[in-house]
Design a protein around this motif. Structure first.
Motif, PDB file in Angstrom:
ATOM      1  N   THR A   8       4.758  -0.946   6.027  1.00 19.28           N
ATOM      2  CA  THR A   8       3.574  -1.855   6.122  1.00 19.28           C
ATOM      3  C   THR A   8       3.456  -2.561   6.824  1.00 19.28           C
ATOM      4  O   THR A   8       2.351  -3.827   6.793  1.00 19.28           O
ATOM      5  CB  THR A   8       3.155  -2.358   4.748  1.00 19.28           C
ATOM      6  OG1 THR A   8       4.566  -3.010   3.996  1.00 19.28           O
ATOM      7  CG2 THR A   8       2.908  -1.335   3.989  1.00 19.28           C
TER       8      THR A   8
ATOM      9  N   CYS B  85       1.964  -7.800   5.194  1.00 19.14           N
ATOM     10  CA  CYS B  85       1.434  -7.540   3.971  1.00 19.14           C
ATOM     11  C   CYS B  85       0.971  -9.166   3.581  1.00 19.14           C
ATOM     12  O   CYS B  85       0.798  -9.753   3.169  1.00 19.14           O
ATOM     13  CB  CYS B  85       0.687  -6.609   3.083  1.00 19.14           C
ATOM     14  SG  CYS B  85       0.526  -5.088   3.898  1.00 19.14           S
TER      15      CYS B  85
ATOM     16  N   TRP C  21      -1.911 -10.578   3.378  1.00 20.74           N
ATOM     17  CA  TRP C  21      -2.472 -10.914   2.176  1.00 20.74           C
ATOM     18  C   TRP C  21      -2.206 -12.294   1.948  1.00 20.74           C
ATOM     19  O   TRP C  21      -2.863 -11.762   0.243  1.00 20.74           O
ATOM     20  CB  TRP C  21      -2.042  -9.940   1.843  1.00 20.74           C
ATOM     21  CG  TRP C  21      -2.522  -8.377   1.916  1.00 20.74           C
ATOM     22  CD1 TRP C  21      -3.444  -8.144   3.400  1.00 20.74           C
ATOM     23  CD2 TRP C  21      -2.620  -6.569   1.961  1.00 20.74           C
ATOM     24  NE1 TRP C  21      -4.220  -7.536   3.916  1.00 20.74           N
ATOM     25  CE2 TRP C  21      -3.651  -6.554   2.940  1.00 20.74           C
ATOM     26  CE3 TRP C  21      -2.317  -6.585   0.759  1.00 20.74           C
ATOM     27  CZ2 TRP C  21      -3.351  -5.267   2.731  1.00 20.74           C
ATOM     28  CZ3 TRP C  21      -1.983  -5.091   1.248  1.00 20.74           C
ATOM     29  CH2 TRP C  21      -2.634  -4.511   1.954  1.00 20.74           C
TER      30      TRP C  21
ATOM     31  N   THR D 125       0.856  -4.404   9.159  1.00 21.94           N
ATOM     32  CA  THR D 125       0.158  -5.005   9.345  1.00 21.94           C
ATOM     33  C   THR D 125      -0.578  -5.373  10.204  1.00 21.94           C
ATOM     34  O   THR D 125      -1.584  -6.274  10.504  1.00 21.94           O
ATOM     35  CB  THR D 125       0.051  -5.213   8.462  1.00 21.94           C
ATOM     36  OG1 THR D 125      -0.640  -4.114   6.943  1.00 21.94           O
ATOM     37  CG2 THR D 125      -1.669  -5.967   7.402  1.00 21.94           C
TER      38      THR D 125
ATOM     39  N   LEU E  21      -4.992   1.300   7.759  1.00 23.76           N
ATOM     40  CA  LEU E  21      -3.329  -0.119   7.944  1.00 23.76           C
ATOM     41  C   LEU E  21      -3.232  -0.492   8.361  1.00 23.76           C
ATOM     42  O   LEU E  21      -1.898  -0.169   9.624  1.00 23.76           O
ATOM     43  CB  LEU E  21      -2.547   0.399   6.360  1.00 23.76           C
ATOM     44  CG  LEU E  21      -1.528  -0.746   5.853  1.00 23.76           C
ATOM     45  CD1 LEU E  21      -2.324  -1.656   5.122  1.00 23.76           C
ATOM     46  CD2 LEU E  21       0.124  -0.417   4.897  1.00 23.76           C
TER      47      LEU E  21
ATOM     48  N   ALA F 268       0.914  -0.927  -0.052  1.00 24.83           N
ATOM     49  CA  ALA F 268       0.214   0.248   0.142  1.00 24.83           C
ATOM     50  C   ALA F 268       0.783   0.958   0.160  1.00 24.83           C
ATOM     51  O   ALA F 268       1.875   1.167   0.431  1.00 24.83           O
ATOM     52  CB  ALA F 268      -0.542   0.333   1.183  1.00 24.83           C
TER      53      ALA F 268
ATOM     54  N   THR G 209      -7.923   6.730   6.206  1.00 26.70           N
ATOM     55  CA  THR G 209      -7.373   5.113   5.518  1.00 26.70           C
ATOM     56  C   THR G 209      -6.711   4.790   6.244  1.00 26.70           C
ATOM     57  O   THR G 209      -6.037   5.743   7.534  1.00 26.70           O
ATOM     58  CB  THR G 209      -6.365   5.536   4.085  1.00 26.70           C
ATOM     59  OG1 THR G 209      -7.117   6.146   3.305  1.00 26.70           O
ATOM     60  CG2 THR G 209      -5.986   4.439   3.674  1.00 26.70           C
TER      61      THR G 209
ATOM     62  N   CYS H 164      -2.788   4.211  10.381  1.00 30.81           N
ATOM     63  CA  CYS H 164      -4.531   5.554   9.949  1.00 30.81           C
ATOM     64  C   CYS H 164      -3.754   6.589   9.717  1.00 30.81           C
ATOM     65  O   CYS H 164      -3.464   7.148  10.094  1.00 30.81           O
ATOM     66  CB  CYS H 164      -5.692   5.274  11.010  1.00 30.81           C
ATOM     67  SG  CYS H 164      -5.866   6.421  12.401  1.00 30.81           S
TER      68      CYS H 164
ATOM     69  N   THR I  15       2.572   4.761   1.340  1.00 29.05           N
ATOM     70  CA  THR I  15       2.230   4.889   2.830  1.00 29.05           C
ATOM     71  C   THR I  15       3.362   6.146   2.504  1.00 29.05           C
ATOM     72  O   THR I  15       3.038   6.972   4.037  1.00 29.05           O
ATOM     73  CB  THR I  15       3.021   3.935   3.612  1.00 29.05           C
ATOM     74  OG1 THR I  15       4.346   3.921   3.120  1.00 29.05           O
ATOM     75  CG2 THR I  15       2.714   2.151   3.366  1.00 29.05           C
TER      76      THR I  15
ATOM     77  N   LEU J 229      -4.750   2.340   0.045  1.00 30.00           N
ATOM     78  CA  LEU J 229      -4.690   0.972  -0.319  1.00 30.00           C
ATOM     79  C   LEU J 229      -4.809   0.192  -1.585  1.00 30.00           C
ATOM     80  O   LEU J 229      -5.349   0.761  -2.428  1.00 30.00           O
ATOM     81  CB  LEU J 229      -5.897  -0.245   0.663  1.00 30.00           C
ATOM     82  CG  LEU J 229      -6.035   1.112   2.058  1.00 30.00           C
ATOM     83  CD1 LEU J 229      -7.834   0.699   3.043  1.00 30.00           C
ATOM     84  CD2 LEU J 229      -4.658   0.795   2.881  1.00 30.00           C
TER      85      LEU J 229
END
Length: 464
Positions: free
Chosen positions: A261, A269, A273, A264, A381, A226, A379, A385, A228, A234
């Motif tokens: 990130t 991520c 993810w 997360t 993550l 994402a 937003t 935020c 940043t 995102l």
């Protein structure tokens, strides 16, 4: 007219008042700033430290957990946390202990210790990539991985996303303007044409990504999961999976930069993810605030790296320099702290607390925005935020950049600083660490609510 919904004259009035308040309340910082101008360029040890919203640099005396204290004795709630460098709080107890333990056992030797083996095993288990290297900064990690990618593929072009942040790697200091790759505005002293071997496409634009990969000359895509640093952006649903498919089809490697990130989850991520990068880079927070960074690779890449290294040595008749590594890379002090952070600090329990608080903060931001009827959005993550000056979350770097309102952002930041609260400069990002409390979150929300109330109460402040 400001797209933020707040008139500029109101922003200027608030800023002027808050600058006077800062100067009156911080005589020691103001005095140190004047003294520093005699020996430090710009009065600070790194020039961007003078770019905060304060009329003089704020000098820190000490920091611990989610708080720091300035030289004038003021206490601050810290939601910046070194722009994620202290993601797990200032001086976590296990890191402080590791520093003490290693201090008398040697700081650097250019040789590995048992900590190195443990760190490799811990990193492999956490992120799912089997082989690792340790360097000093995330910029180093990204720079070295790009060298490996070019050596492995035999290609020169590096593809990045518009508005990306990968430290100060030259290939990434480019932007997209009118469909063309150009040097990033403000870039100083660049002697070579970066656009020759760098290519930029908009984040979340699969058609542009596919077209950019089509010539078959891209060695690697270097990607934050994402965005940043341009403002948080995102990935659209399915974007990261399709990115992986397209890079494989084009014979290009995929490098995931988790430096920011990492907020997360315990595996970033990449684990949260189900990403499948060829290389992974992480810096800043990985050793609890001690300068250290790492990069990992798949087994296939490790084999390709061995072949590339063997070929390089053959071409150099047994000698040569890879252009990767410094004498302080993987030093003993950093390795001991890296191990302590991985084993004792970056726990699932720590993330559970951080993510819960960040959700509470994001919900509070949304409630404030609705109550004040402002065209802003939020937003999230992981533990991070950000509130952004646009009605809907941005989908790419250009949209995020277009939402910038520097004077408003700086006025709000200064208002918060004057009330003992720090958020990340240059945009409106916040980060919750394991030592942040629900009361800290509520205090930030109350202070921002007061700032917006005062701003909007000024005559003619509200704009459609």
């Amino acid at each position: 007219m400001s797209s933020s919904g707040i008139a500029e004259h109101a922003v200027e009035a608030l800023s002027a008042r808050e600058r006077e308040r800062f100067i009156a309340a911080n005589p020691q910082s103001v005095a140190l700033a004047e003294r520093a101008r005699q020996s430090l360029f710009g009065g600070v040890p790194m020039h961007w430290m003078s770019d905060w919203s304060t009329p003089a640099p704020l000098f820190v005396e000490r920091a611990e957990g989610a708080r720091f204290f300035d030289v004038d004795g003021h206490e601050y709630l810290d939601f910046c946390l070194g722009d994620t460098g202290s993601m797990f709080g200032h001086s976590p107890a296990p890191i402080a202990a590791a520093l003490r333990e290693q201090a008398g056992r040697g700081l650097t030797s250019m040789l590995p210790g048992e900590d190195a083996v443990a760190c490799g095993e811990l990193l492999a288990a956490r992120f799912g990539l089997p082989f690792w290297q340790v360097v000093t900064t995330a910029t180093d990690a990204n720079r070295f991985v790009l060298r490996w990618a070019r050596a492995i593929t035999g290609r020169k072009v590096i593809l990045v996303f518009d508005g990306c942040y990968h430290g100060t790697v030259d290939e990434t200091l480019v932007r997209l303007r009118d469909g063309h790759t150009v040097h990033r505005p403000g870039l100083i002293g660049q002697a070579r044409n970066l656009t020759q071997h760098s290519r930029v496409v908009p984040f979340n634009d699969l058609a542009a990504l596919e077209a950019a990969l089509a010539p078959g000359d891209v060695a690697a895509v270097l990607c934050e999961p994402a965005l940043t640093n341009i403002g948080m952006v995102l990935p659209a649903p399915g974007f990261m999976a399709r990115l992986r498919e397209l890079t494989r089809q084009a014979g290009s490697l995929l490098i995931i930069d988790e430096t920011h990130t990492l907020s997360t989850g315990p595996g970033g991520c990449t684990r949260a993810w189900g990403l499948e990068p060829d290389f992974l880079t992480v810096g800043k927070a990985i050793a609890g605030g001690v300068p250290c960074a790492v990069y990992g690779c798949s087994a296939e890449m490790a084999q390709a790296m061995h072949l590339a290294r063997a070929h390089s040595r053959e071409m150099a008749e047994g000698h040569g320099h890879s252009g990767m590594g410094t004498t302080l890379s993987a030093n003993a002090l950093a390795m001991h702290c890296l191990r302590a952070n991985l084993e004792q600090v970056m726990s699932a329990q720590a993330y559970e607390h951080m993510l819960w608080l960040a959700t509470r903060l994001a919900e509070g931001f949304r409630a404030l925005i609705a109550r004040h009827a402002l065209p802003w959005s939020v937003t999230e993550l992981g533990a991070r935020c950000e509130f952004q000056f646009r009605a809907t979350p941005p989908q790419n770097g250009a949209e995020a950049e277009a939402a910038f309102h520097d004077s408003l952002q700086m006025a709000l930041h200064l208002y918060l600083i004057n009330r003992g609260i720090l958020i990340t400069p240059f945009h409106n990002m916040t980060l919750c660490c394991p030592q942040t409390s629900a009361g800290d979150v509520d205090r930030l929300l109350a202070a921002l609510d007061a700032a917006l109330t005062e701003l909007l109460a000024m005559p003619g402040a509200r704009q459609a």
